[in-house]
Design a protein around this motif. Structure first.
Motif, short mmCIF file in Angstrom:
data_model
loop_
_atom_site.label_atom_id
_atom_site.label_comp_id
_atom_site.label_asym_id
_atom_site.label_seq_id
_atom_site.Cartn_x
_atom_site.Cartn_y
_atom_site.Cartn_z
N GLU A 53 4.65 -72.34 -41.64
CA GLU A 53 4.18 -70.97 -41.89
C GLU A 53 5.12 -69.96 -41.25
N ARG A 89 1.68 -69.58 -49.68
CA ARG A 89 0.34 -69.81 -49.13
C ARG A 89 -0.49 -70.69 -50.05
N ILE A 90 -0.24 -70.58 -51.35
CA ILE A 90 -0.97 -71.47 -52.26
C ILE A 90 -0.63 -72.91 -51.92
N ASP A 138 0.45 -73.86 -49.06
CA ASP A 138 -0.03 -74.13 -47.71
C ASP A 138 -1.48 -74.59 -47.70
N LEU A 139 -2.27 -74.06 -48.63
CA LEU A 139 -3.66 -74.51 -48.69
C LEU A 139 -3.69 -76.01 -49.00
N LEU A 158 -2.79 -77.79 -45.87
CA LEU A 158 -3.91 -77.80 -44.93
C LEU A 158 -4.93 -78.87 -45.31
#
Lengths: 637, 490
Positions: free
Chosen positions: A145, A176-177, A179-180, A183
């Motif tokens: 990130e 971020r898409i 990154d989800l 996660l």
């Protein structure tokens, strides 16, 4: 030196803090010294670590500093892992990083945001080093990130331009898409193994059987993260837009290092991917399609940096194919050679842009070889390296991937070969349009044209040498070489590589080399005829716009598609939620219930009319009702 | 002793502040809030890191009903006390930045509210909790109704009635629980924990409390008072509401609902988490198109607290610990955001996004501060927001993967609306409104640096807070686990 590993990311962080807090007050020279110096010191420590590791024979060392997060049985340490994979990544990051920092001193010299630029670059180095050094997935995610943030900051570096900041937002959000996905993979890792520590996860994963659904799911989730960071279909459209940033940023972040984070992450998780053949298959297919598509788009782009950006997407696709084929060390090999030649190409392009006072359109260039001799020579080598002409770096790494593809699947091999041809086409087009023919720019530009200062040409020359000889680390056996790199990585990838390069006959390898050489020469002739003309009018570029040409030029309309199916509906949904649901339904219900109470109370109020007759009547009705109900009660009892 | 002081100080200073005039009353309030902060820090440093209730104070109050004035602090309370005492000085300082009519009443109300909130966080007696919960509501009603913006009376009244109506369900539940206690009956919360309620009893209790807290927090679709109230309230009021007051609802879920009706939570949390997740997406999506900065943050707040509530309902250590730390973080970030928006509005007279642009060229310092606060609120690693979001999402994930997927959209949508805000306000060409943001006063700098420092500090050392609440949360989880029949459900 291994004990000093914490300094490797920390030094650039200190550089960031000093340059960041003091921007405006620190002179340009000091800012440059702090920015480059911190990276240089890191590089020295990394070199020391590399040397010590050779002595140790490749055993991994883990350093834990403090416990970062504890909650219930979940515990996340702030810890670093030094093994051969992280060492190679560190060398690439600090080595290429240092060269690009030095280059930036010249490139950014007239920019008002000089100090800010170095602050951001150092912050990037910090994040990237945390990413490759982290000893667990959460540490990796911090870096992951972090580099995304730096990428955002540097794409939007010239923040007055609305288009640039839009590109910055797009990059961050698309990442971020991914990154989800990352996660979710991380959560599943925690849930399955109770830890995210690499060494512990990888030792307990060995008890799983190949094709286990949990492992497949984990690897898929992680790959979604890699799609975002390494710009693969469908999350690749941010990378070409990211060229809005200053050119050294494109070289460092959007070519050499950050975008390879996805490849690093999968290589790091190689044990899990080796246990998930269906995910690996998927990775290979996505990589191959991305490579082909991006290569095709690069054919018609006219912005010098956009060509290189699509080329990067395409080359990243290659690396994913290698990962998908479990040829992890080949993927890392290509990461490395690509870092050399693509950084060089971008820096060279930067040198061209610098010389032409900011011009990026290749149609307005031409004939630059006379004016920029050093840039020309270095770019020539870089071009030969990327198209895979022997004996330059790209030849060996690409050859390895092609060989691996051949021995695994004809489909992948054909796509990659096709992509190779496209690579040669767009690279020579790029090369001829820029350096050959007549200059097509303005008189002002030709009057001010100049070769770049030493701080810029020196990194070019060093990278040129690396691009020329970098392939030596992986000379295939067919050429009587010893594959240093795959042996070096043996500790990390060990038995997880399904395909061994010696499975393929030497005959095939010789054939491949000869064919690719002949093809490259043929295409060279072809592009030379086409683009090396005295005058390139509009005629060449504006031939009949065939369907394919339009598709390539308009990047397959992917941006338009996303705008239609995601951006517009999201905005529409937002308005709908706010104007209809929020205001009418929800608030309407609340206000409605308030008004109902108000209405009922006004009804009740009217009962108290003060009319005695009415009260008596009500009383009588009441008594009758009571009697009636008690009567019913006694009867039913 | 310390707990008693904690409540007494704001009440005493409230009277002093009422007697003062103009800014003086603000300074009195500031002194009070700093003293409270000092007391709470004393508590934090002398706090034993175990699961006991400490700093207890217990007097019989209305003995015929078994009501005690019983205060105490465990790890869960302590974090919220720290939140309250940390933020109140910032809130008062923000109000001191501009002229306020009848400022003595204004600051007295803030102190009264602080006392009420602290009372709720330290009450060990449910009646005392209820009372403090309502006491805290009255001052904020007046703050919104008297010093608010356009249409303030109607908005404040709606807010007041809505929350009051919600909490009546809680009152009924509390009285019902009281009647279930053995012997002479007691309002002690710990007595409630010992009750062996049947499934249907638990369900009623669950819904009673849920309605009260869902309005307060607010959980979708009980939120409609929130955006308008946040928008019209004076900045101090918005900060009090978003930063501190809504945490009373979340605290209530942890303190009452989970331990008293665990079976019902296990039974109903599918619905509850569904609502929370709807709220996360709903709030975030609406925030994307807002032009009024305050309203944007208000809607984003619905998303953030929705995630916290979802973490609590997932009933595991990560979810609840995540909720604990995120309650603190959200308080800090919300107050910081509203502070910065207030600064914009004070200088330029507007808080509409499209009026701004290019502030990064006008005032770099302000741009950097805002950027860090923004990163905290979108949960970038090494800022406070990440730790909370990470734990909460993991908590939800353990409960159900798909719920976590949808809840996780917050990290994407959060980036969408916050980056849009940042791009429009700070990047691009300098607009007329932006030219007024030339500098920050010394005080403004101090406030913003402190908040920024807190955001980074808690991002790097979250265990400072997590370790405080860990034993108490653990105890809570044991209490839930030992509850009859639950092991079969979970």
């Amino acid at each position: 030196m291994t004990d000093l590993v914490w300094l490797v990311p920390l030094l650039p962080l200190i550089g960031f803090i000093i340059n960041g807090l003091g921007f405006g007050k620190i002179s340009k020279n000091t800012a440059a010294i702090i920015g480059c110096g911190s990276v240089f010191l890191s590089l020295i420590i990394v070199a020391g670590i590399f040397y010590e590791d050779l002595g140790r024979g490749g055993e991994a060392v883990q350093k834990t500093y403090f416990t970062w997060i504890t909650a219930g049985n979940l515990s996340i340490d702030f810890s670093l892992l030094i093994d051969r994979l992280s060492i190679v990544m560190m060398l690439i990051v600090t080595g290429v990083g240092l060269l690009i920092h030095i280059y930036s001193v010249g490139y950014m010299h007239n920019d008002v945001g000089f100090g800010k630029f170095f602050a951001y670059m150092n912050l990037f180095m910090f994040s990237m080093l945390v990413l490759v050094l982290g000893a667990n997935y959460v540490m990796l995610f911090i870096g992951w990130e972090g580099v995304g943030l730096c990428s955002y900051l540097l794409i939007g570096f010239w923040y007055k331009n609305r288009e640039y900041t839009a590109a910055a937002n797009k990059a961050f959000i698309m990442n971020r898409i991914g990154d989800l996905g990352f996660l979710l993979g991380l959560f599943l890792i925690f849930k399955t193994f109770g830890t995210s520590d690499f060494q512990r996860v990888f030792s307990s994963v060995q008890s799983f059987s190949s094709g286990d659904i949990t492992i497949t799911l984990i690897t898929l989730f992680l790959f979604i993260g890699a799609m975002g960071k390494s710009a693969q279909i469908p999350l690749f459209t941010w990378l070409p837009d990211a060229m809005a940033g200053p050119t050294p940023v494109s070289a460092l972040i959007h070519a050499a290092t950050m975008v390879t984070a996805g490849i690093y992450m999968i290589a790091r998780s190689n044990i899990m991917y080796a246990l998930a053949p269906s995910t690996s298959e998927f990775v290979a297919v996505v990589g191959a399609l991305t490579a082909l598509m991006a290569g095709f788009i690069a054919l018609t782009q006219t912005d010098i940096k956009k060509v290189l950006a699509y080329s990067t997407v395409s080359q990243l696709g290659y690396m994913f194919v290698a990962l998908g084929l479990t040829a992890y060390s080949s993927a890392m090999f290509h990461v490395m050679t690509h870092a050399f030649f693509k950084a060089l190409l971008f820096l060279g392009a930067g040198s061209v842009i610098h010389a032409l006072s900011g011009e990026q359109n290749m149609r307005k260039m031409g004939g630059l070889r006379k004016h920029l001799p050093i840039t020309f020579i270095t770019m020539a080598i870089a071009t030969l390296a990327i198209v895979g002409f022997p004996p330059f770096a790209g030849f060996f790494s690409k050859d390895e991937i092609l060989t691996a593809a051949y021995s695994h699947s004809m489909f992948l091999f054909v796509i990659l070969s096709l992509t190779s041809v496209l690579t040669v086409l767009y690279m020579f087009r790029f090369f001829f349009l820029t350096f050959f023919g007549e200059f097509r720019g303005t008189k002002y530009q030709i009057d001010h044209i100049h070769e770049s200062p030493k701080s810029m040409t020196l990194p070019l020359l060093i990278l040129m040498v690396l691009s020329a000889v970098g392939g030596g680390l992986g000379i295939p056996e067919a050429l009587g070489g010893k594959h240093f790199l795959s042996e070096y990585f043996n500790h990390v990838f060990g038995g997880n590589t399904r395909i061994q390069s010696h499975e393929v006959s030497h005959f095939f390898e010789y054939g491949l080399m000869i064919i690719s050489m002949v093809l490259i020469i043929l295409i060279y002739q072809f592009t030379k005829q086409r683009y090396d003309k005295k005058v390139i009018g509009k005629s060449v570029e504006e031939l009949k716009m065939s369907l394919w040409y339009k598709l390539s030029l308009n990047k397959f309309y992917v941006d338009e598609l996303y705008d239609k199916i995601i951006v517009k509906p999201l905005n529409g949904m937002s308005n709908f939620f706010f104007n209809s649901i929020e205001k009418k339904v929800i608030d309407g219900a609340v206000n409605g219930s308030g008004q109902t109470v108000y209405f009922l109370s006004s009804m009740l109020k009217s009962l108290q009319s003060g009319n005695i007759g009415f009260y008596v009547l009500m009383m009588v009705i009441g008594i009758v009702a009571i009697l009636f109900f008690s009567l019913i009660n006694t009867i039913t009892l | 002793m310390l707990t008693g002081l904690l409540l007494l100080i704001p009440l005493l200073f409230m009277i002093v502040s009422l007697l003062m005039k103009g800014k003086q009353s603000g300074y009195v309030a500031l002194v009070s809030s700093v003293v409270s902060l000092f007391i709470s820090l004393c508590m934090a440093f002398t706090f034993q890191h175990d699961d006991t209730v400490q700093f207890e104070l217990n007097y019989s109050w209305i003995s015929s009903f078994g009501i005690h004035f019983h205060l105490g602090v465990d790890g869960i309370s302590l974090i919220l006390i720290l939140l309250t005492t940390f933020l109140t000085p910032f809130i008062i300082l923000t109000s001191l930045q501009k002229e306020t009519d009848n400022s003595n009443v204004f600051f007295a109300l803030i102190l009264l509210m602080q006392a009420g909130i602290l009372g709720a966080f330290t009450a060990m007696d449910s009646f005392l909790f209820y009372m403090s919960y309502e006491v805290a509501l009255i001052p904020i009603y007046f703050i919104c109704g008297l010093w608010g913006g356009e249409n303030r009376i109607a908005v404040a009244l709606k807010f007041f009635i809505y929350t009051l109506a919600g909490s009546l369900f809680m009152l009924v539940s509390i009285i019902y629980l009281y009647l279930q206690t053995p012997g002479n009956h007691s309002f002690e919360i710990s007595e409630f924990y010992k009750l062996n309620l049947s499934s249907s009893q638990q369900s009623w209790i669950f819904w009673g409390f849920f309605l009260a807290f869902a309005v307060k927090i607010p959980i979708f679709p009980f939120h409609s008072w929130q955006p308008s109230t946040y928008t019209i309230a004076p900045t101090a009021g918005t900060m009090l509401l978003a930063g501190i007051m809504l945490k009373m609802g979340l605290y209530g879920l942890i303190r009452f609902v989970l331990p008293i009706a665990p079976e019902a939570v296990a039974h109903w949390n599918t619905l509850a988490i569904l609502l929370c997740v709807c709220g996360i997406i709903y709030g975030s999506v609406i925030a994307i198109r807002q032009n009024d900065l305050k309203k944007l943050v208000a809607f984003s707040s619905i998303a953030h607290v929705g995630l916290i509530a979802a973490g609590i309902f997932s009933m595991n250590a990560q979810g609840i610990q995540g909720a604990m730390i995120q309650m603190f973080n959200h308080g800090v970030n919300a107050v910081a955001l509203f502070f910065l928006i207030d600064l914009l509005e004070r200088r330029s007279g507007t808080r509409l996004m499209d009026k701004f642009g290019g502030i990064a060229s006008v005032n770099k310092r302000f741009a950097v501060v805002f950027a860090i606060v923004m990163l905290g609120s979108i949960g970038l690693p090494m800022t406070n927001g990440f730790v909370g979001e990470f734990l909460l999402l993991f908590g939800v994930y353990q409960w159900n993967m798909y719920a976590a997927m949808f809840a996780g959209l917050t990290i994407i949508l959060g980036a969408v609306y916050m980056l849009r805000l940042y791009r429009n306000v700070f990047f691009g060409e300098i607009s007329e409104a932006s030219t007024s943001i030339l500098s920050m006063s010394m005080l403004e700098r101090i406030i913003s640096y402190k908040l920024v420092a807190l955001i980074i500090l808690l991002g790097i050392f979250p265990n400072l807070l997590l370790n405080i609440s860990a034993p108490a949360v653990n105890k809570l989880l044991n209490l839930i686990a030992h509850h009859s029949n639950l092991s079969s459900i979970l």
